[in-house]
Design a protein around this motif. Structure first.
Motif, short mmCIF file in Angstrom:
data_model
loop_
_atom_site.label_atom_id
_atom_site.label_comp_id
_atom_site.label_asym_id
_atom_site.label_seq_id
_atom_site.Cartn_x
_atom_site.Cartn_y
_atom_site.Cartn_z
N GLU A 50 0.82 -1.20 0.00
CA GLU A 50 0.00 0.00 0.00
C GLU A 50 0.86 1.26 0.00
OE1 GLU A 50 -4.01 1.31 2.30
OE2 GLU A 50 -2.27 0.93 3.58
N LYS A 51 1.92 1.27 0.80
CA LYS A 51 2.80 2.44 0.86
C LYS A 51 3.44 2.72 -0.49
CE LYS A 51 4.06 2.38 5.77
NZ LYS A 51 5.17 2.28 6.75
N VAL A 52 3.93 1.67 -1.14
CA VAL A 52 4.57 1.85 -2.45
C VAL A 52 3.58 2.39 -3.46
CG1 VAL A 52 5.61 0.63 -4.40
CG2 VAL A 52 6.36 0.11 -2.07
N MET A 53 2.39 1.83 -3.48
CA MET A 53 1.39 2.26 -4.47
C MET A 53 0.95 3.69 -4.21
SD MET A 53 -0.85 -1.17 -5.08
CE MET A 53 -1.49 -0.52 -6.59
N GLN A 54 0.79 4.07 -2.94
CA GLN A 54 0.43 5.45 -2.63
C GLN A 54 1.55 6.41 -3.00
OE1 GLN A 54 -0.74 5.68 1.49
NE2 GLN A 54 -2.69 4.62 1.16
N ALA A 246 11.99 6.39 -1.38
CA ALA A 246 12.55 5.91 -0.12
C ALA A 246 11.99 6.69 1.06
CB ALA A 246 14.08 6.02 -0.17
N LEU A 247 11.90 8.01 0.91
CA LEU A 247 11.35 8.83 1.99
C LEU A 247 9.90 8.45 2.28
CD1 LEU A 247 12.72 12.37 1.08
CD2 LEU A 247 13.27 11.06 3.14
N GLY A 248 9.09 8.32 1.22
CA GLY A 248 7.67 8.07 1.41
C GLY A 248 7.36 6.68 1.91
N ALA A 259 8.63 14.08 1.38
CA ALA A 259 8.49 13.69 -0.03
C ALA A 259 7.37 14.46 -0.71
CB ALA A 259 8.22 12.18 -0.11
N ARG A 260 6.20 14.52 -0.08
CA ARG A 260 5.04 15.16 -0.71
C ARG A 260 5.28 16.64 -0.98
NH1 ARG A 260 -0.53 14.68 -1.45
NH2 ARG A 260 -1.72 16.61 -1.14
N TYR A 261 5.94 17.31 -0.03
CA TYR A 261 6.12 18.75 -0.16
C TYR A 261 7.55 19.15 -0.53
CZ TYR A 261 1.64 18.55 2.23
OH TYR A 261 0.34 18.26 2.57
N GLY A 262 8.38 18.17 -0.83
CA GLY A 262 9.76 18.47 -1.19
C GLY A 262 10.17 17.81 -2.49
N THR A 263 10.58 16.56 -2.40
CA THR A 263 11.12 15.87 -3.58
C THR A 263 10.08 15.65 -4.67
OG1 THR A 263 10.72 13.77 -2.43
CG2 THR A 263 12.94 14.71 -2.28
N ALA A 264 8.80 15.56 -4.30
CA ALA A 264 7.76 15.32 -5.31
C ALA A 264 7.73 16.42 -6.36
CB ALA A 264 6.39 15.21 -4.64
N ALA A 265 8.02 17.66 -5.97
CA ALA A 265 8.02 18.77 -6.92
C ALA A 265 9.12 18.58 -7.96
CB ALA A 265 8.20 20.09 -6.19
#
Length: 560
Positions: A50-54, A246-248, A259-265
């Motif tokens: 689930e974590k990977v897919m999200q 890896a972070l997420g 991850a959501r507010y940093g590397t994702a961008a």
């Protein structure tokens, strides 16, 4: 302007990509509250699945959608300037309508609406885009630094916070599973501060991404000339993606936030480069056409996918999310995503076979036109009441370049009378660079456009060269007594639907400055090589004054 091939495809992917993140919220029995608190976690290996897919979609497509909004804002600015309209002009009305759309969407549909945040961000960025390139860069990097500082503080606080001793209490009553549609509306309003925290937190990041999208668009990221830019974006995304995953997946709540507010961008920029590179030289196939249809009616698609997912999952609809638990939630979530994405895609295809705009876009556009028509009527009334009896007088010519009289500038433009302009190309003393500038948005013609000539209209009694010398000193602060003639041309064209007849003369001077910009004429200026200017001029959408564009072949040096 022809639609850019990859533009609508990118929007469509961004819309369906945000669904890939939000679908896990819909299928959680406690909705957004349960998703945040991680209620009803899976056991064993399934939690990692689930974590990977999200994490595959977490924040990345929202980042891409934010960048695309910035690109769309830059396109609107260029369109306004090409039509001779000031910027931001009436754009604040567009932002207000988007804000109202967002409020309605938040109250009636979902609590994680992004439209209100985009409306406020767009309003700020619209005014920033009217400033100099240097100022825009400062805004972008300052906003990015502020967001990074806030993100660092929050992640550090989470990292050093004590683990809760007990699991979060179940949501009771649970409006997502047991409540009516009205119960959910009331629940959103009761918790509006909590649900609107994210748009406030990401405001600085949104400004940075909007401005980055606008700058990338102007640099040609979606055009054939943008290959190097796209490669750099893909490289950055490729480096950031494994770090983001890896972070997420393994970083806990702190890692998910980072991850959501940093590397994702950064990954979002990589996606932009990858998709644009794929479509820039390829025809859009069947899949691309369906994605572009979703993108063409992006607002409608965004609202529709949230409505359909709510009907499937929430208690006021089929209430399926509350009936699925354990490991069955993963295939259920995937199935719901496929169904919702299919409904949105088919609806967009069928709708656009008959109409040229989506239903939300049509309502938004009709409201905007109503506002514009009223504003235009008010402006016309005010112009009549405050108009001046006279304006600047300029020399009038015949078609053979003979002075035959003089007339107010407004009459010359309104009646399409022949007149003359004289301008100076400033080349660096080493001969390698040209000074380019952007006109102010208050200019009567060609407002906000770029130019490489410091010049203007020839006044009565002036020679062509003396007018060029005067304009050079007025606009750039360079005093001289002689200039080198470059080229000349007579232009019998149109501007804003009216005839524009002008004898144009270009001169050249060697100077390294310093320059003093005339505030009423020039917003900003910078040095470019002949090749850099030629590359920008190859893009027909780049806002460059049309009369100077005609003179360019006689001014730029040939390629070696």
């Amino acid at each position: 302007m022809d639609r850019i091939r990859s533009l609508d495809v990118l929007r469509g992917i961004a819309i369906l990509g945000t669904l890939a993140t939000n679908i896990w919220i819909f299928t959680n029995p406690e909705g957004l509250v349960g998703y945040i608190s991680r209620s009803d976690p899976l056991d064993g290996g399934w939690q990692w699945v689930e974590k990977v897919m999200q994490q595959l979609a977490q924040g990345k497509f929202l980042g891409l959608l934010t960048i695309m909004f910035g690109i769309g804002l830059a396109i609107q600015q260029q369109s306004a300037l090409r039509r001779g309209r000031p910027w931001p002009g009436l754009y604040p009305w567009r932002a207000l309508l988007l804000f109202i759309d967002g409020i309605v969407h938040f109250v009636l549909v979902v609590e994680f609406d992004v439209l209100t945040g985009y409306a406020v961000t767009g309003l700020v960025v619209a005014f920033v885009l009217a400033t100099s390139e240097r100022a825009q860069r400062r805004w972008m990097w300052t906003a990015a630094a502020i967001h990074l500082a806030l993100l660092t503080l929050i992640t550090l606080a989470l990292a050093f916070a004590a683990e809760p001793e007990t699991a979060p209490a179940p949501l009771d009553p649970n409006p997502y599973a047991d409540g009516s549609w009205l119960d959910l509306v009331v629940f959103r309003l009761d918790n509006v501060v909590l649900f609107r925290f994210e748009p406030v937190f990401v405001f600085a990041m949104s400004i940075a991404l909007f401005l980055a999208g606008a700058r990338l668009y102007r640099a040609g990221v979606l055009g054939p000339q943008g290959h190097r830019i796209r490669v750099r974006l893909m490289l950055a995304g490729a480096i950031a993606w494994p770090i983001d995953m890896a972070l997420g997946v393994a970083g806990g709540d702190t890692g998910v936030i980072a991850a959501r507010y940093g590397t994702a961008a950064i990954v979002a920029f990589g996606l932009l480069g990858l998709i644009a590179e794929f479509y820039v030289r390829r025809t859009v196939g069947a899949v691309g056409r369906r994605l572009s249809e979703v993108g063409r009616m992006a607002l409608s698609s965004y609202v529709l996918q949230n409505i359909v997912a709510s009907i499937i999952c929430y208690g006021w609809g089929f209430r399926l999310a509350d009936r699925v638990s354990g490991t069955a939630r993963i295939p259920f979530t995937l199935a719901v995503y496929v169904v919702v994405a299919a409904v949105v895609t088919v609806f967009a295809h069928v709708w656009l076979m008959r109409y040229d705009k989506g239903p939300v876009e049509w309502l938004w556009h009709a409201s905007y036109l109503r506002i514009v028509s009223k504003t235009a009527a008010n402006d016309a009334t005010m112009a009549t009441m405050t108009s001046k009896p006279a304006d600047e007088v300029v020399a009038v010519y015949d078609s053979e370049r003979n002075v035959i009289g003089e007339a107010p500038r407004s009459v010359v433009y309104a009646d399409g009378l022949w007149h003359a302009t004289s301008g100076v190309l400033v080349r660096s003393c080493d001969g390698e660079r040209i000074y380019v500038h952007r006109r102010t948005d208050t200019k009567s013609i060609f407002p906000g456009m770029h130019d490489c000539l410091a010049g203007g209209v020839v006044d009565p009694g002036e020679t062509i060269e003396s007018a060029a010398i005067r304009e050079l000193e007025e606009e750039l602060g360079i005093a001289t007594t002689s200039l080198r003639p470059l080229t000349d041309l007579s232009w019998d064209g149109t501007w804003h639907g009216k005839p524009m007849r002008c004898h144009m003369f270009a001169f050249e001077i060697a100077s390294d400055g310093p320059f003093r910009h005339q505030a009423s004429e020039i917003v900003d200026g910078w040095w470019w090589t002949d090749a850099e200017l030629r590359e920008h001029l190859a893009d027909p959408t780049w806002p460059f004054v049309p009369d100077t564009r005609l003179l360019v072949p006689g001014m730029l040096r040939s390629l070696a």
